[in-house]
Design a protein around this motif. Structure first.
Motif, PDB file in Angstrom:
ATOM      1  N   LEU A 123       0.776  -1.238  -0.006  1.00 35.78           N
ATOM      2  CA  LEU A 123       0.017   0.080   0.003  1.00 35.78           C
ATOM      3  C   LEU A 123       1.161   1.247  -0.018  1.00 35.78           C
ATOM      4  O   LEU A 123       1.867   1.241   0.540  1.00 35.78           O
ATOM      5  CB  LEU A 123      -0.919  -0.004   1.290  1.00 35.78           C
ATOM      6  N   LEU A 124       0.508   2.332  -0.831  1.00 39.56           N
ATOM      7  CA  LEU A 124       1.078   3.530  -0.728  1.00 39.56           C
ATOM      8  C   LEU A 124       0.264   4.401  -0.552  1.00 39.56           C
ATOM      9  O   LEU A 124      -0.860   4.825  -1.108  1.00 39.56           O
ATOM     10  CB  LEU A 124       1.959   3.686  -2.210  1.00 39.56           C
ATOM     11  N   SER A 125       0.659   5.386   0.762  1.00 43.48           N
ATOM     12  CA  SER A 125      -0.186   6.419   0.966  1.00 43.48           C
ATOM     13  C   SER A 125       0.317   7.704   0.527  1.00 43.48           C
ATOM     14  O   SER A 125       1.525   7.986   0.720  1.00 43.48           O
ATOM     15  CB  SER A 125      -0.433   6.476   2.485  1.00 43.48           C
ATOM     16  N   VAL A 126      -0.609   8.733   0.078  1.00 40.80           N
ATOM     17  CA  VAL A 126      -0.075   9.940  -0.178  1.00 40.80           C
ATOM     18  C   VAL A 126      -0.887  10.841   0.667  1.00 40.80           C
ATOM     19  O   VAL A 126      -2.015  11.514   0.211  1.00 40.80           O
ATOM     20  CB  VAL A 126      -0.124  10.325  -1.744  1.00 40.80           C
ATOM     21  N   PRO A 127      -0.387  11.109   1.836  1.00 40.08           N
ATOM     22  CA  PRO A 127      -0.951  12.123   2.706  1.00 40.08           C
ATOM     23  C   PRO A 127      -1.595  13.521   2.336  1.00 40.08           C
ATOM     24  O   PRO A 127      -2.588  14.125   2.444  1.00 40.08           O
ATOM     25  CB  PRO A 127      -0.059  12.025   4.112  1.00 40.08           C
ATOM     26  N   GLY A 128      -0.551  13.947   1.451  1.00 40.02           N
ATOM     27  CA  GLY A 128      -0.847  15.406   1.005  1.00 40.02           C
ATOM     28  C   GLY A 128      -1.974  15.302  -0.057  1.00 40.02           C
ATOM     29  O   GLY A 128      -2.678  16.426  -0.250  1.00 40.02           O
ATOM     30  N   LEU A 129      -2.595  14.307  -0.520  1.00 40.36           N
ATOM     31  CA  LEU A 129      -3.686  14.247  -1.428  1.00 40.36           C
ATOM     32  C   LEU A 129      -4.667  13.399  -0.648  1.00 40.36           C
ATOM     33  O   LEU A 129      -5.749  13.164  -1.319  1.00 40.36           O
ATOM     34  CB  LEU A 129      -3.375  13.829  -2.758  1.00 40.36           C
ATOM     35  N   TYR A 130      -4.527  13.102   0.262  1.00 39.06           N
ATOM     36  CA  TYR A 130      -5.765  11.871   1.157  1.00 39.06           C
ATOM     37  C   TYR A 130      -5.939  10.783   0.046  1.00 39.06           C
ATOM     38  O   TYR A 130      -6.903  10.565  -0.250  1.00 39.06           O
ATOM     39  CB  TYR A 130      -6.954  12.962   1.328  1.00 39.06           C
ATOM     40  N   MET A 131      -4.855  10.401  -0.299  1.00 42.58           N
ATOM     41  CA  MET A 131      -4.757   9.393  -1.246  1.00 42.58           C
ATOM     42  C   MET A 131      -4.308   7.888  -0.809  1.00 42.58           C
ATOM     43  O   MET A 131      -3.052   7.963  -0.233  1.00 42.58           O
ATOM     44  CB  MET A 131      -4.299   9.581  -2.460  1.00 42.58           C
ATOM     45  N   LEU A 132      -4.948   6.875  -1.155  1.00 41.82           N
ATOM     46  CA  LEU A 132      -4.056   5.522  -0.848  1.00 41.82           C
ATOM     47  C   LEU A 132      -4.276   4.437  -2.046  1.00 41.82           C
ATOM     48  O   LEU A 132      -5.540   4.734  -2.850  1.00 41.82           O
ATOM     49  CB  LEU A 132      -5.095   4.582   0.274  1.00 41.82           C
ATOM     50  N   THR A 133      -3.091   3.945  -2.612  1.00 45.51           N
ATOM     51  CA  THR A 133      -3.247   3.290  -3.703  1.00 45.51           C
ATOM     52  C   THR A 133      -2.480   1.893  -3.287  1.00 45.51           C
ATOM     53  O   THR A 133      -1.755   1.775  -2.360  1.00 45.51           O
ATOM     54  CB  THR A 133      -2.182   3.741  -4.833  1.00 45.51           C
ATOM     55  N   LEU A 134      -2.972   0.866  -4.260  1.00 48.99           N
ATOM     56  CA  LEU A 134      -2.450  -0.338  -4.027  1.00 48.99           C
ATOM     57  C   LEU A 134      -1.325  -0.296  -4.964  1.00 48.99           C
ATOM     58  O   LEU A 134      -1.324  -0.087  -6.091  1.00 48.99           O
ATOM     59  CB  LEU A 134      -3.300  -1.663  -4.502  1.00 48.99           C
ATOM     60  N   TRP A 135       0.013  -0.404  -4.306  1.00 46.52           N
ATOM     61  CA  TRP A 135       1.408  -0.332  -5.181  1.00 46.52           C
ATOM     62  C   TRP A 135       1.668  -1.927  -5.694  1.00 46.52           C
ATOM     63  O   TRP A 135       1.897  -2.763  -4.661  1.00 46.52           O
ATOM     64  CB  TRP A 135       2.190   0.524  -4.216  1.00 46.52           C
ATOM     65  N   LEU A 136       1.839  -1.996  -6.902  1.00 43.06           N
ATOM     66  CA  LEU A 136       2.113  -3.316  -7.351  1.00 43.06           C
ATOM     67  C   LEU A 136       3.593  -3.287  -7.719  1.00 43.06           C
ATOM     68  O   LEU A 136       3.988  -2.859  -8.905  1.00 43.06           O
ATOM     69  CB  LEU A 136       1.395  -3.834  -8.540  1.00 43.06           C
ATOM     70  N   HIS A 137       4.589  -3.777  -6.919  1.00 44.95           N
ATOM     71  CA  HIS A 137       5.863  -3.821  -7.164  1.00 44.95           C
ATOM     72  C   HIS A 137       6.429  -4.757  -8.035  1.00 44.95           C
ATOM     73  O   HIS A 137       6.027  -5.928  -7.637  1.00 44.95           O
ATOM     74  CB  HIS A 137       6.751  -3.742  -6.057  1.00 44.95           C
ATOM     75  N   GLY A 138       7.143  -4.751  -9.007  1.00 45.11           N
ATOM     76  CA  GLY A 138       7.674  -5.665 -10.064  1.00 45.11           C
ATOM     77  C   GLY A 138       8.572  -6.680  -9.598  1.00 45.11           C
ATOM     78  O   GLY A 138       8.549  -7.655  -9.951  1.00 45.11           O
ATOM     79  N   ASP A 139       9.315  -6.227  -8.574  1.00 45.41           N
ATOM     80  CA  ASP A 139      10.383  -7.260  -8.047  1.00 45.41           C
ATOM     81  C   ASP A 139       9.688  -7.944  -7.072  1.00 45.41           C
ATOM     82  O   ASP A 139       9.645  -7.527  -5.745  1.00 45.41           O
ATOM     83  CB  ASP A 139      11.544  -6.335  -7.353  1.00 45.41           C
ATOM     84  N   VAL A 140       9.301  -9.146  -7.186  1.00 48.29           N
ATOM     85  CA  VAL A 140       8.495 -10.196  -6.319  1.00 48.29           C
ATOM     86  C   VAL A 140       9.385 -10.572  -5.381  1.00 48.29           C
ATOM     87  O   VAL A 140       8.926 -11.319  -4.355  1.00 48.29           O
ATOM     88  CB  VAL A 140       7.504 -11.287  -7.009  1.00 48.29           C
ATOM     89  N   THR A 141      10.807 -10.552  -5.469  1.00 48.73           N
ATOM     90  CA  THR A 141      11.612 -11.099  -4.304  1.00 48.73           C
ATOM     91  C   THR A 141      12.044 -10.070  -3.227  1.00 48.73           C
ATOM     92  O   THR A 141      12.894 -10.304  -2.808  1.00 48.73           O
ATOM     93  CB  THR A 141      12.842 -11.835  -4.840  1.00 48.73           C
ATOM     94  N   ALA A 142      11.647  -8.674  -3.736  1.00 46.40           N
ATOM     95  CA  ALA A 142      12.290  -7.705  -2.784  1.00 46.40           C
ATOM     96  C   ALA A 142      11.898  -7.667  -1.166  1.00 46.40           C
ATOM     97  O   ALA A 142      10.700  -8.482  -1.077  1.00 46.40           O
ATOM     98  CB  ALA A 142      11.773  -6.569  -3.529  1.00 46.40           C
ATOM     99  N   ASP A 143      12.288  -7.130  -0.470  1.00 48.59           N
ATOM    100  CA  ASP A 143      11.970  -7.035   0.938  1.00 48.59           C
ATOM    101  C   ASP A 143      10.782  -6.008   0.826  1.00 48.59           C
ATOM    102  O   ASP A 143      10.966  -4.954   0.357  1.00 48.59           O
ATOM    103  CB  ASP A 143      13.139  -6.398   1.645  1.00 48.59           C
ATOM    104  N   GLY A 144       9.568  -6.590   1.401  1.00 43.91           N
ATOM    105  CA  GLY A 144       8.246  -5.597   1.403  1.00 43.91           C
ATOM    106  C   GLY A 144       8.677  -4.259   2.209  1.00 43.91           C
ATOM    107  O   GLY A 144       7.621  -3.300   1.856  1.00 43.91           O
ATOM    108  N   ALA A 145       9.423  -4.174   2.889  1.00 48.40           N
ATOM    109  CA  ALA A 145       9.693  -2.947   3.864  1.00 48.40           C
ATOM    110  C   ALA A 145      10.363  -1.971   3.196  1.00 48.40           C
ATOM    111  O   ALA A 145      10.701  -0.840   3.674  1.00 48.40           O
ATOM    112  CB  ALA A 145      10.305  -3.462   5.229  1.00 48.40           C
ATOM    113  N   GLU A 146      11.179  -2.484   1.994  1.00 50.05           N
ATOM    114  CA  GLU A 146      12.217  -1.553   1.380  1.00 50.05           C
ATOM    115  C   GLU A 146      11.865  -1.028  -0.036  1.00 50.05           C
ATOM    116  O   GLU A 146      10.926  -1.795  -0.435  1.00 50.05           O
ATOM    117  CB  GLU A 146      13.658  -2.146   1.556  1.00 50.05           C
TER     118      GLU A 146
END
Length: 194
Positions: A123-146
């Protein structure tokens, strides 16, 4: 294509399970659906919640991990969500909540599962726009925290989305970031120095 959900930190999951098992935490939560749920409530689909703190004029962004969100499922549907946050003592339960983002998150995840390419959901929150998105990261082996959004990653704005941005319409980061940059950049007041 199946989504590759990153594993949540074990202490974050434990804190949510403890809160779900606490009659006080559930009773005091502002989530009527969770208080009146029939059957066991289980935390599922842990998603790292990243916050987009800054969008520069060049379109570069800085994100930070703010927590992990678990959808709370009773039966065949999510009735609430639980957020965790990082404290000085490690991951801790923050709060339960419900509302339109629960249904919208489930819908966006279903959209993502139908895509031909595998992704790691966040999830990617954009507080300045009161917006929340589902972020689909292409690197499926990446650490989800980074990581930061890559130009080829997809963002699916959740409903309710800001005016002029369609909810549930997937956008490449390279396409949506300029729109967000324009929206988030304060307009100078008349008579103020440029």
């Amino acid at each position: 294509m199946p989504l590759h959900v990153p594993p949540a930190p074990a202490p974050a999951l434990r804190s949510v399970l403890t809160a779900l098992g606490s009659p006080t935490a559930v009773r005091e939560a502002r989530t009527p659906a969770l208080r009146t749920a029939q059957g066991p409530a289980t935390p599922e689909l842990p998603l790292p919640v990243h916050v987009l703190d800054r969008i520069t004029a060049q379109g570069l962004s800085a994100t930070r991990l703010a927590g992990w969100r678990f959808l709370i499922r009773c039966g065949d549907r999510a009735v609430a969500a639980a957020d965790t946050m990082l404290t000085a003592d490690g991951w801790a339960f923050s709060h339960f909540f419900e509302g339109p983002y629960i249904v919208s998150t489930e819908r966006a995840l279903q959209q993502a599962e139908a895509l031909p390419q595998p992704y790691q959901p966040r999830l990617l929150s954009v507080p300045g726009l009161y917006m929340l998105t589902l972020w689909l990261h292409g690197d499926v082996t990446a650490d989800g925290a980074e990581a930061h959004p890559a130009a080829s990653d997809l963002l699916i704005p959740l409903a309710p989305a800001p005016p002029g941005i369609s909810a549930h319409r997937p956008h490449r980061v390279s396409e949506l970031l300029p729109v967000l940059t324009h929206r988030a950049t304060p307009v100078p007041l008349l008579g103020s120095p440029a």
